[in-house]
Write a protein that holds these residues in place. Structure first.
Motif, PDB file in Angstrom:
ATOM      1  N   GLU A  35       0.832  -1.203   0.000  1.00 54.20           N
ATOM      2  CA  GLU A  35       0.000   0.000   0.000  1.00 54.20           C
ATOM      3  C   GLU A  35       0.870   1.258   0.000  1.00 54.20           C
ATOM      4  O   GLU A  35       0.590   2.226  -0.702  1.00 54.20           O
ATOM      5  CB  GLU A  35      -0.910  -0.032   1.233  1.00 54.20           C
ATOM      6  CG  GLU A  35      -1.969   1.058   1.256  1.00 54.20           C
ATOM      7  CD  GLU A  35      -2.903   0.922   2.442  1.00 54.20           C
ATOM      8  OE1 GLU A  35      -3.873   1.693   2.501  1.00 54.20           O
ATOM      9  OE2 GLU A  35      -2.664   0.057   3.307  1.00 54.20           O
ATOM     10  N   ASP A  57      -2.286   0.616  -4.082  1.00 49.19           N
ATOM     11  CA  ASP A  57      -3.104   1.333  -3.108  1.00 49.19           C
ATOM     12  C   ASP A  57      -4.417   1.748  -3.761  1.00 49.19           C
ATOM     13  O   ASP A  57      -4.731   1.347  -4.889  1.00 49.19           O
ATOM     14  CB  ASP A  57      -2.359   2.552  -2.547  1.00 49.19           C
ATOM     15  CG  ASP A  57      -1.943   3.543  -3.636  1.00 49.19           C
ATOM     16  OD1 ASP A  57      -2.446   3.444  -4.782  1.00 49.19           O
ATOM     17  OD2 ASP A  57      -1.104   4.420  -3.346  1.00 49.19           O
ATOM     18  N   GLU A  58      -5.192   2.558  -3.061  1.00 36.64           N
ATOM     19  CA  GLU A  58      -6.513   2.952  -3.532  1.00 36.64           C
ATOM     20  C   GLU A  58      -6.449   3.703  -4.855  1.00 36.64           C
ATOM     21  O   GLU A  58      -7.383   3.644  -5.662  1.00 36.64           O
ATOM     22  CB  GLU A  58      -7.205   3.817  -2.472  1.00 36.64           C
ATOM     23  CG  GLU A  58      -8.689   4.009  -2.686  1.00 36.64           C
ATOM     24  CD  GLU A  58      -9.470   2.713  -2.589  1.00 36.64           C
ATOM     25  OE1 GLU A  58     -10.443   2.553  -3.370  1.00 36.64           O
ATOM     26  OE2 GLU A  58      -9.122   1.851  -1.760  1.00 36.64           O
ATOM     27  N   LYS A  61      -4.760   0.930  -7.745  1.00 41.63           N
ATOM     28  CA  LYS A  61      -5.184  -0.472  -7.761  1.00 41.63           C
ATOM     29  C   LYS A  61      -5.746  -0.930  -9.113  1.00 41.63           C
ATOM     30  O   LYS A  61      -5.569  -2.098  -9.477  1.00 41.63           O
ATOM     31  CB  LYS A  61      -6.208  -0.734  -6.662  1.00 41.63           C
ATOM     32  CG  LYS A  61      -7.534   0.009  -6.816  1.00 41.63           C
ATOM     33  CD  LYS A  61      -8.454  -0.289  -5.650  1.00 41.63           C
ATOM     34  CE  LYS A  61      -9.799   0.396  -5.825  1.00 41.63           C
ATOM     35  NZ  LYS A  61     -10.702   0.128  -4.675  1.00 41.63           N
ATOM     36  N   CYS A  80       0.916  -9.734  -0.809  1.00 45.20           N
ATOM     37  CA  CYS A  80       0.229  -8.451  -0.654  1.00 45.20           C
ATOM     38  C   CYS A  80       0.298  -8.064   0.823  1.00 45.20           C
ATOM     39  O   CYS A  80      -0.040  -8.875   1.692  1.00 45.20           O
ATOM     40  CB  CYS A  80      -1.218  -8.557  -1.111  1.00 45.20           C
ATOM     41  SG  CYS A  80      -2.210  -7.056  -0.835  1.00 45.20           S
ATOM     42  N   SER A  82      -0.433  -4.806   3.818  1.00 41.95           N
ATOM     43  CA  SER A  82      -1.048  -3.530   4.161  1.00 41.95           C
ATOM     44  C   SER A  82      -0.001  -2.659   4.843  1.00 41.95           C
ATOM     45  O   SER A  82       1.118  -3.097   5.101  1.00 41.95           O
ATOM     46  CB  SER A  82      -2.233  -3.774   5.094  1.00 41.95           C
ATOM     47  OG  SER A  82      -2.800  -2.562   5.519  1.00 41.95           O
ATOM     48  N   ASP A  83      -0.354  -1.420   5.160  1.00 46.87           N
ATOM     49  CA  ASP A  83       0.558  -0.572   5.927  1.00 46.87           C
ATOM     50  C   ASP A  83       0.820  -1.175   7.302  1.00 46.87           C
ATOM     51  O   ASP A  83       1.901  -1.046   7.858  1.00 46.87           O
ATOM     52  CB  ASP A  83      -0.022   0.832   6.093  1.00 46.87           C
ATOM     53  CG  ASP A  83       0.125   1.665   4.830  1.00 46.87           C
ATOM     54  OD1 ASP A  83       0.852   1.234   3.919  1.00 46.87           O
ATOM     55  OD2 ASP A  83      -0.491   2.736   4.754  1.00 46.87           O
ATOM     56  N   PRO A  87      -3.764  -7.519   5.475  1.00 51.94           N
ATOM     57  CA  PRO A  87      -4.257  -6.898   4.241  1.00 51.94           C
ATOM     58  C   PRO A  87      -5.690  -7.330   3.964  1.00 51.94           C
ATOM     59  O   PRO A  87      -6.132  -8.374   4.432  1.00 51.94           O
ATOM     60  CB  PRO A  87      -3.297  -7.420   3.172  1.00 51.94           C
ATOM     61  CG  PRO A  87      -2.741  -8.680   3.730  1.00 51.94           C
ATOM     62  CD  PRO A  87      -2.696  -8.494   5.224  1.00 51.94           C
ATOM     63  N   SER A  90     -10.363  -3.327   5.677  1.00 50.45           N
ATOM     64  CA  SER A  90     -10.394  -1.867   5.481  1.00 50.45           C
ATOM     65  C   SER A  90      -9.185  -1.438   4.668  1.00 50.45           C
ATOM     66  O   SER A  90      -8.461  -0.495   5.019  1.00 50.45           O
ATOM     67  CB  SER A  90     -10.417  -1.135   6.839  1.00 50.45           C
ATOM     68  OG  SER A  90     -11.620  -1.364   7.508  1.00 50.45           O
ATOM     69  N   ASP A  91      -8.988  -2.114   3.537  1.00 52.50           N
ATOM     70  CA  ASP A  91      -7.729  -2.003   2.804  1.00 52.50           C
ATOM     71  C   ASP A  91      -7.972  -2.371   1.340  1.00 52.50           C
ATOM     72  O   ASP A  91      -8.795  -3.258   1.056  1.00 52.50           O
ATOM     73  CB  ASP A  91      -6.725  -2.974   3.464  1.00 52.50           C
ATOM     74  CG  ASP A  91      -5.406  -3.076   2.724  1.00 52.50           C
ATOM     75  OD1 ASP A  91      -4.570  -2.185   2.918  1.00 52.50           O
ATOM     76  OD2 ASP A  91      -5.232  -4.028   1.955  1.00 52.50           O
ATOM     77  N   ASN A 114      -3.594  -8.048  14.194  1.00 49.61           N
ATOM     78  CA  ASN A 114      -4.820  -7.408  13.703  1.00 49.61           C
ATOM     79  C   ASN A 114      -5.359  -6.500  14.799  1.00 49.61           C
ATOM     80  O   ASN A 114      -5.570  -6.943  15.928  1.00 49.61           O
ATOM     81  CB  ASN A 114      -5.850  -8.462  13.317  1.00 49.61           C
ATOM     82  CG  ASN A 114      -7.178  -7.849  12.928  1.00 49.61           C
ATOM     83  OD1 ASN A 114      -8.100  -7.844  13.734  1.00 49.61           O
ATOM     84  ND2 ASN A 114      -7.290  -7.334  11.720  1.00 49.61           N
TER      85      ASN A 114
END
Length: 276
Positions: A35, A57-58, A61, A80, A82-83, A87, A90-91, A114
């Motif tokens: 991300e 990322d958003e 993607k 993959c 996430s920050d 992942p 909310s990702d 998590n």
């Protein structure tokens, strides 16, 4: 043979929460979809992982997703991340998973830290059944609709929120769900980790300027419980103050301060019920 898409958890604060399996997978895959590549590069450097990174990322993607799926179909193994945390929670990784599933590509979880579950198990609230709501929608209308639907759920509710929106979100939770028990989990696994427990209004009254990322854990609706509307909350608080000896004007001022609304709104609620 197609490749495998690994969904690899990363620490949410404390780097010691990185798993041996995660390090092994991140070293062995052909590349890592991240991300925030700069943030992930720091993590990889810490664990001496030199696998190439691609941005996912958003904003990227749609374009990156097609290239990643093509690489997977060509036999490449890809992780993959996430920050922070898992992942696809909310990702934007959730969209990549859907693309991979639709293409018949194997998706493999690499479990780890998590924030939602970490907050839940320390909340002191019911953990047998829970509903994860993530971040509330951006528009007020969509937030109200979601909270209205959630207000009748008996499961424990879990939300994510940024510090600058926390007080506003707590106010909206109180207005739509009533004055329930909640736990605010702040800066999980980090140096300043903190759990604040109590009823929503009590925490709102005593909450200083919030700092850090928050998980909000809210108790579910109890069987047969009646959810008070905002007006009912105003009226109940007003009557209690009058019983304690406050005059009408002072009581309205205190209620407005407690609920962070205008005195006009309190006055209208009382007038509608013919209390004043």
């Amino acid at each position: 043979m197609t490749g495998i898409l690994y969904l690899c958890a990363t620490p949410i604060g404390n780097l010691d929460d990185m798993t041996f399996r995660a390090v092994k997978v991140l070293r062995e895959v052909d590349f890592i979809a991240a991300e925030d590549t700069r943030r992930t590069r720091k993590l990889l450097t810490h664990f001496e992982i030199h696998t190439p990174l691609v941005r996912y990322d958003e904003f990227s993607k749609n374009q990156s997703g097609e290239k990643i799926i093509s690489s997977l179909l060509a036999g490449k193994n890809i992780a993959c991340v996430s920050d922070a945390g898992l992942p696809a929670i909310s990702d934007p990784g959730a969209d990549l998973v859907r693309l991979a599933v639709d293409a018949g590509i194997k998706v493999c979880p690499i479990p780890g830290a998590n924030a939602a579950l970490s907050a839940l198990i320390c909340s002191g609230l019911d953990t047998a059944r829970f509903a994860f709501a993530g971040f509330l929608p951006k528009t007020a209308k969509n937030r109200r609709e979601l909270l209205k639907n959630l207000s009748m759920r008996e499961e424990t509710l879990i939300f994510y929120e940024a510090p600058h929106r926390l007080k506003k979100t707590l106010q909206e939770l109180a207005e739509n769900l009533g004055n329930r028990k909640i736990t605010l989990a702040r800066e999980l696994t980090k140096v300043h980790e903190e759990f604040l427990r109590g009823e929503i209004f009590t925490l709102l009254e005593n909450l200083e300027e919030p700092q850090g990322e928050f998980v909000i854990v809210v108790e579910g609706l109890k069987g047969g419980e009646k959810i008070e509307t905002p007006a009912e909350n105003f009226i109940g608080a007003y009557k209690n103050l009058i019983a304690d000896g406050f005059d009408k004007k002072s009581a309205m001022r205190e209620v407005a301060k407690k609920f962070n609304v205008s005195r006009r709104e309190i006055y209208n609620a009382l007038l509608k019920e013919e209390i004043i």
